[in-house]
Design a protein around this motif. Structure first.
Motif, PDB file in Angstrom:
ATOM      1  N   GLY A   1      -5.609  19.552  -6.922  1.00 22.53           N
ATOM      2  CA  GLY A   1      -6.404  20.040  -8.037  1.00 22.53           C
ATOM      3  C   GLY A   1      -7.791  19.437  -8.127  1.00 22.53           C
ATOM      4  N   MET A   2      -8.106  18.457  -7.302  1.00 23.57           N
ATOM      5  CA  MET A   2      -9.447  17.855  -7.339  1.00 23.57           C
ATOM      6  C   MET A   2     -10.431  18.763  -6.606  1.00 23.57           C
ATOM      7  SD  MET A   2      -8.786  13.785  -6.703  1.00 23.57           S
ATOM      8  CE  MET A   2      -8.311  14.041  -4.992  1.00 23.57           C
ATOM      9  N   THR A   3     -11.642  18.927  -7.183  1.00 22.80           N
ATOM     10  CA  THR A   3     -12.625  19.814  -6.571  1.00 22.80           C
ATOM     11  C   THR A   3     -13.994  19.175  -6.350  1.00 22.80           C
ATOM     12  OG1 THR A   3     -13.253  20.656  -8.748  1.00 22.80           O
ATOM     13  CG2 THR A   3     -11.534  21.879  -7.553  1.00 22.80           C
ATOM     14  N   CYS A   4     -14.204  17.959  -6.899  1.00 23.78           N
ATOM     15  CA  CYS A   4     -15.546  17.374  -6.798  1.00 23.78           C
ATOM     16  C   CYS A   4     -15.487  15.850  -6.919  1.00 23.78           C
ATOM     17  CB  CYS A   4     -16.445  17.935  -7.893  1.00 23.78           C
ATOM     18  SG  CYS A   4     -15.905  17.488  -9.559  1.00 23.78           S
ATOM     19  N   GLY A   5     -16.642  15.244  -6.811  1.00 24.19           N
ATOM     20  CA  GLY A   5     -16.747  13.796  -6.914  1.00 24.19           C
ATOM     21  C   GLY A   5     -16.348  13.273  -8.282  1.00 24.19           C
ATOM     22  N   HIS A   6     -16.605  14.047  -9.326  1.00 27.99           N
ATOM     23  CA  HIS A   6     -16.193  13.635 -10.671  1.00 27.99           C
ATOM     24  C   HIS A   6     -14.679  13.516 -10.747  1.00 27.99           C
ATOM     25  CE1 HIS A   6     -15.043  14.294 -14.900  1.00 27.99           C
ATOM     26  NE2 HIS A   6     -16.057  13.479 -15.125  1.00 27.99           N
ATOM     27  N   CYS A   7     -13.973  14.439 -10.130  1.00 27.37           N
ATOM     28  CA  CYS A   7     -12.502  14.394 -10.087  1.00 27.37           C
ATOM     29  C   CYS A   7     -12.038  13.104  -9.412  1.00 27.37           C
ATOM     30  CB  CYS A   7     -11.938  15.586  -9.308  1.00 27.37           C
ATOM     31  SG  CYS A   7     -12.345  17.213  -9.965  1.00 27.37           S
ATOM     32  N   VAL A   8     -12.658  12.790  -8.289  1.00 19.99           N
ATOM     33  CA  VAL A   8     -12.315  11.584  -7.539  1.00 19.99           C
ATOM     34  C   VAL A   8     -12.533  10.347  -8.409  1.00 19.99           C
ATOM     35  CG1 VAL A   8     -13.001  10.129  -5.585  1.00 19.99           C
ATOM     36  CG2 VAL A   8     -12.749  12.596  -5.283  1.00 19.99           C
ATOM     37  N   ALA A   9     -13.664  10.291  -9.096  1.00 23.10           N
ATOM     38  CA  ALA A   9     -13.968   9.141  -9.940  1.00 23.10           C
ATOM     39  C   ALA A   9     -12.978   9.004 -11.091  1.00 23.10           C
ATOM     40  CB  ALA A   9     -15.398   9.255 -10.485  1.00 23.10           C
ATOM     41  N   ALA A  10     -12.609  10.123 -11.696  1.00 18.75           N
ATOM     42  CA  ALA A  10     -11.667  10.098 -12.820  1.00 18.75           C
ATOM     43  C   ALA A  10     -10.293   9.604 -12.385  1.00 18.75           C
ATOM     44  CB  ALA A  10     -11.566  11.481 -13.447  1.00 18.75           C
TER      45      ALA A  10
ATOM     46  N   GLU B   1       0.835  -1.192   0.000  1.00 16.33           N
ATOM     47  CA  GLU B   1       0.000   0.000   0.000  1.00 16.33           C
ATOM     48  C   GLU B   1       0.871   1.243   0.000  1.00 16.33           C
ATOM     49  OE1 GLU B   1      -3.840  -0.049   2.257  1.00 16.33           O
ATOM     50  OE2 GLU B   1      -2.837   1.576   3.334  1.00 16.33           O
ATOM     51  N   SER B   2       0.527   2.204  -0.864  1.00 11.03           N
ATOM     52  CA  SER B   2       1.252   3.473  -0.955  1.00 11.03           C
ATOM     53  C   SER B   2       0.242   4.604  -0.912  1.00 11.03           C
ATOM     54  CB  SER B   2       2.047   3.556  -2.255  1.00 11.03           C
ATOM     55  OG  SER B   2       2.953   2.486  -2.354  1.00 11.03           O
ATOM     56  N   THR B   3       0.634   5.722  -0.298  1.00  5.09           N
ATOM     57  CA  THR B   3      -0.262   6.868  -0.181  1.00  5.09           C
ATOM     58  C   THR B   3       0.386   8.092  -0.812  1.00  5.09           C
ATOM     59  OG1 THR B   3      -1.161   5.967   1.874  1.00  5.09           O
ATOM     60  CG2 THR B   3      -1.576   8.280   1.441  1.00  5.09           C
ATOM     61  N   TYR B   4      -0.437   8.843  -1.545  1.00  8.98           N
ATOM     62  CA  TYR B   4       0.011  10.045  -2.234  1.00  8.98           C
ATOM     63  C   TYR B   4      -0.993  11.161  -1.982  1.00  8.98           C
ATOM     64  CZ  TYR B   4       2.364   6.324  -4.810  1.00  8.98           C
ATOM     65  OH  TYR B   4       3.093   5.217  -5.148  1.00  8.98           O
ATOM     66  N   THR B   5      -0.604  12.385  -2.313  1.00 10.03           N
ATOM     67  CA  THR B   5      -1.522  13.520  -2.252  1.00 10.03           C
ATOM     68  C   THR B   5      -1.749  14.021  -3.668  1.00 10.03           C
ATOM     69  OG1 THR B   5      -0.723  14.153  -0.062  1.00 10.03           O
ATOM     70  CG2 THR B   5      -1.904  15.833  -1.313  1.00 10.03           C
ATOM     71  N   VAL B   6      -3.021  14.112  -4.045  1.00  9.24           N
ATOM     72  CA  VAL B   6      -3.389  14.600  -5.374  1.00  9.24           C
ATOM     73  C   VAL B   6      -3.934  16.013  -5.211  1.00  9.24           C
ATOM     74  CG1 VAL B   6      -4.858  14.254  -7.387  1.00  9.24           C
ATOM     75  CG2 VAL B   6      -3.920  12.273  -6.168  1.00  9.24           C
TER      76      VAL B   6
ATOM     77  N   VAL C   1      -8.073   4.106  -3.728  1.00  6.14           N
ATOM     78  CA  VAL C   1      -9.087   4.822  -2.965  1.00  6.14           C
ATOM     79  C   VAL C   1      -8.676   6.289  -2.925  1.00  6.14           C
ATOM     80  CG1 VAL C   1     -10.218   5.075  -0.732  1.00  6.14           C
ATOM     81  CG2 VAL C   1      -9.606   2.793  -1.567  1.00  6.14           C
ATOM     82  N   VAL C   2      -9.574   7.162  -3.381  1.00  4.48           N
ATOM     83  CA  VAL C   2      -9.299   8.593  -3.422  1.00  4.48           C
ATOM     84  C   VAL C   2     -10.278   9.301  -2.496  1.00  4.48           C
ATOM     85  CG1 VAL C   2      -9.115  10.632  -4.890  1.00  4.48           C
ATOM     86  CG2 VAL C   2      -8.550   8.382  -5.824  1.00  4.48           C
ATOM     87  N   VAL C   3      -9.742  10.167  -1.642  1.00  6.98           N
ATOM     88  CA  VAL C   3     -10.562  10.956  -0.728  1.00  6.98           C
ATOM     89  C   VAL C   3     -10.412  12.424  -1.128  1.00  6.98           C
ATOM     90  CG1 VAL C   3     -10.952  11.602   1.672  1.00  6.98           C
ATOM     91  CG2 VAL C   3     -10.226   9.277   1.112  1.00  6.98           C
ATOM     92  N   LEU C   4     -11.523  13.061  -1.472  1.00  2.00           N
ATOM     93  CA  LEU C   4     -11.481  14.449  -1.932  1.00  2.00           C
ATOM     94  C   LEU C   4     -10.903  15.380  -0.874  1.00  2.00           C
ATOM     95  CD1 LEU C   4     -12.167  16.538  -4.096  1.00  2.00           C
ATOM     96  CD2 LEU C   4     -14.475  16.646  -3.149  1.00  2.00           C
ATOM     97  N   ASP C   5     -11.373  15.264   0.356  1.00  2.00           N
ATOM     98  CA  ASP C   5     -10.903  16.126   1.442  1.00  2.00           C
ATOM     99  C   ASP C   5      -9.439  15.806   1.751  1.00  2.00           C
ATOM    100  OD1 ASP C   5     -11.033  18.051   3.460  1.00  2.00           O
ATOM    101  OD2 ASP C   5     -11.594  16.553   4.966  1.00  2.00           O
TER     102      ASP C   5
END
Length: 67
Positions: free
Chosen positions: A9-18, A2-7, A33-37
């Motif tokens: 530029g994401m602003t919404c659920g669509h960003c998370v899904a993409a 398991e590796s964790t990164y910070t993304v 697994v992407v968490v918007l917050d």
């Protein structure tokens, strides 16, 4: 593994899904697994995934960067 990164530029659920969809397509990735917050991206894989592959997949999803 398991590796964790910070993304950034994401602003919404669509960003998370993409981002989730693109990262899951990387060979060897079993889950993403992407968490918007906070922009947290957790990647689960069979073996280590090259950081450049993560960066490429996230960029392919949209105007996002991996920190």
């Amino acid at each position: 593994m398991e590796s964790t990164y910070t993304v950034e530029g994401m602003t919404c659920g669509h960003c998370v899904a993409a981002v989730t969809e693109e990262v899951k397509q990387i060979h060897g990735v079993t889950d993403a697994v992407v968490v918007l917050d906070g922009g947290k991206l957790t990647v689960t894989s069979d073996a280590p995934v090259d950081f450049d592959r993560i960066v490429e997949a996230v960029a392919e999803a949209g105007d996002y960067t991996v920190a």
